[in-house]
Design an enzyme around this catalytic site. Structure first.
Site, PDB file in Angstrom:
ATOM      1  CE  LYS A 265       0.963  -3.265 -13.608  1.00 21.13           C
ATOM      2  NZ  LYS A 265       2.106  -3.205 -14.525  1.00 21.13           N
TER       3      LYS A 265
ATOM      4  CD  GLN B  96      -9.291  -4.917  -6.395  1.00 14.83           C
ATOM      5  OE1 GLN B  96     -10.089  -5.441  -5.625  1.00 14.83           O
ATOM      6  NE2 GLN B  96      -8.231  -4.259  -5.965  1.00 14.83           N
TER       7      GLN B  96
ATOM      8  CB  VAL C 245       5.380  -4.475  -2.803  1.00 15.10           C
ATOM      9  CG1 VAL C 245       6.493  -4.369  -1.774  1.00 15.10           C
ATOM     10  CG2 VAL C 245       5.255  -3.164  -3.584  1.00 15.10           C
TER      11      VAL C 245
ATOM     12  CG  HIS D 128      -1.883  -1.083   1.320  1.00 14.80           C
ATOM     13  ND1 HIS D 128      -1.809  -2.077   2.266  1.00 14.80           N
ATOM     14  CD2 HIS D 128      -2.978  -1.366   0.572  1.00 14.80           C
ATOM     15  CE1 HIS D 128      -2.822  -2.907   2.121  1.00 14.80           C
ATOM     16  NE2 HIS D 128      -3.550  -2.508   1.094  1.00 14.80           N
TER      17      HIS D 128
HETATM   18  O1  PAF Z   1      -8.000  -4.216  -3.128  1.00 17.38           O
HETATM   19  C1  PAF Z   1      -8.693  -3.825  -2.164  1.00 17.38           C
HETATM   20  O2  PAF Z   1      -8.197  -3.550  -1.075  1.00 17.38           O
HETATM   21  C2  PAF Z   1     -10.211  -3.715  -2.337  1.00 17.38           C
HETATM   22  O3  PAF Z   1     -10.693  -4.710  -3.157  1.00 17.38           O
HETATM   23  C3  PAF Z   1     -10.658  -2.327  -2.813  1.00 17.38           C
HETATM   24  C4  PAF Z   1     -10.123  -1.993  -4.182  1.00 17.38           C
HETATM   25  C5  PAF Z   1     -10.206  -1.272  -1.806  1.00 17.38           C
HETATM   26  C6  PAF Z   1     -12.189  -2.280  -2.892  1.00 17.38           C
HETATM   27  O4  PAF Z   1     -12.772  -2.587  -1.665  1.00 17.38           O
END
Ligand code: PAF
Length: 283
Positions: A148, A153, A176, A37
């Site tokens: 990725k 998603q 990462v 993140h």
């Molecule tokens: O990847 C995530 O953490 C979740 O799927 C997201 C994109 C925040 C949607 O809830």
């Protein structure tokens, strides 16, 4: 660093930022933040004057019997990591704020949501697409960054953004990994020490497939056998899927190439882990 829980207040802050000509960058998360993140946030910092991260464990993307209740949470720790990565504002709505009584609208991205994780987790991408649309409407970002590791998603969100003409640039950021190769994930927190060792087989399997590809392996069946041999050699690992797909459309391919996606999902004990690579790329 400001924390906002109301959609109306978030929209007001976004309006002011836009009026002042600032670009808004958004990193959507479900919290329990890690270095993966942080890498999205650092890139977001470069791309926006206002850097927002959302922390919302979205109930609608979890199926019955999945880990919504046990999903790891550490809001205090998240604020420390976010501040260190340069985040200006955390948007952390409650489930009731996002899905009040009477809520009934869904965003369904059809074909690209169906294979891979969509096959084992029906409704998952409908929940993701819906919440990401709502987060975009609340935060009004110019750019949004996604990792990725959740490759499908990212593909679903790219498709949705294009199909709905959402005025948001979608940026996909590299996976990462821990020093031993395990892809960073909030769900790694579920693994026992022994299971954590077993989890090494995912990145090992990806490496094996890339080696076989470089040595001339050019069909999904041949490479899949190599991947399954690596995963099968590890005790306690149940394979959900090993698939080779076109990295843009996620359609099946008859022969593999540099831009082919190899996507894996396994269960180790109760923990479901995913990983992937593009055959012609290093990470
Ligand atoms: O990847 C995530 O953490 C979740 O799927 C997201 C994109 C925040 C949607 O809830």
């Amino acid at each position: 660093m400001k924390i906002i829980t109301s959609i109306a207040e978030m929209q007001q802050v976004a309006r002011v930022a836009r009026r002042e000509g600032g670009r808004i960058a958004l990193v959507p998360t479900m919290g329990y933040l890690h270095d993966g993140h942080a890498s999205l946030m650092r890139e977001g910092r470069r791309r926006g004057e206002l850097l927002v991260t959302s922390i919302f464990i979205n109930p609608t993307q979890f199926g019955a019997g999945e880990d919504f209740d046990s999903y790891p949470r550490d809001f205090a720790g998240d604020t420390v990591l976010a501040a260190a990565a340069g985040v200006d504002l955390i948007f952390a709505p409650t489930p009731r704020e996002m899905y009040p009584d009477g809520y009934q609208t869904w965003v369904d991205v059809a074909k690209i949501s169906l294979p891979l994780c969509g096959a084992g987790r029906p409704g998952h991408f409908r929940g993701v697409a819906t919440v990401v649309t709502k987060l975009f409407n609340a935060v009004q970002p110019d750019v949004a960054l996604f990792g990725k590791k959740d490759f499908q998603q990212l593909a679903v969100i790219r498709r949705m953004t294009a199909d709905l003409n959402l005025p948001v640039e979608i940026v996909g950021m590299p996976i990462v990994r821990e020093v031993d190769g395990v892809a960073m994930s909030s769900r790694n927190a579920y693994l026992s020490a022994e299971e954590r060792q077993h989890a090494l087989c995912l990145s090992r399997a990806l490496t094996r497939a890339r080696e076989m590809y470089r040595q001339g392996g050019n069909t999904p069946a041949v490479l899949q056998a190599g991947v399954l041999a690596v995963l099968g050699a590890e005790s306690g690992v149940a394979v959900e899927y090993v698939e080779f797909r076109h990295s843009g459309t996620l359609e099946e391919v008859a022969t593999v190439g540099d831009d082919t996606l190899l996507a894996l999902a396994v269960k180790i004990g109760k923990t479901r882990l995913i990983d992937n690579c593009i055959l012609g790329e290093e990470n």
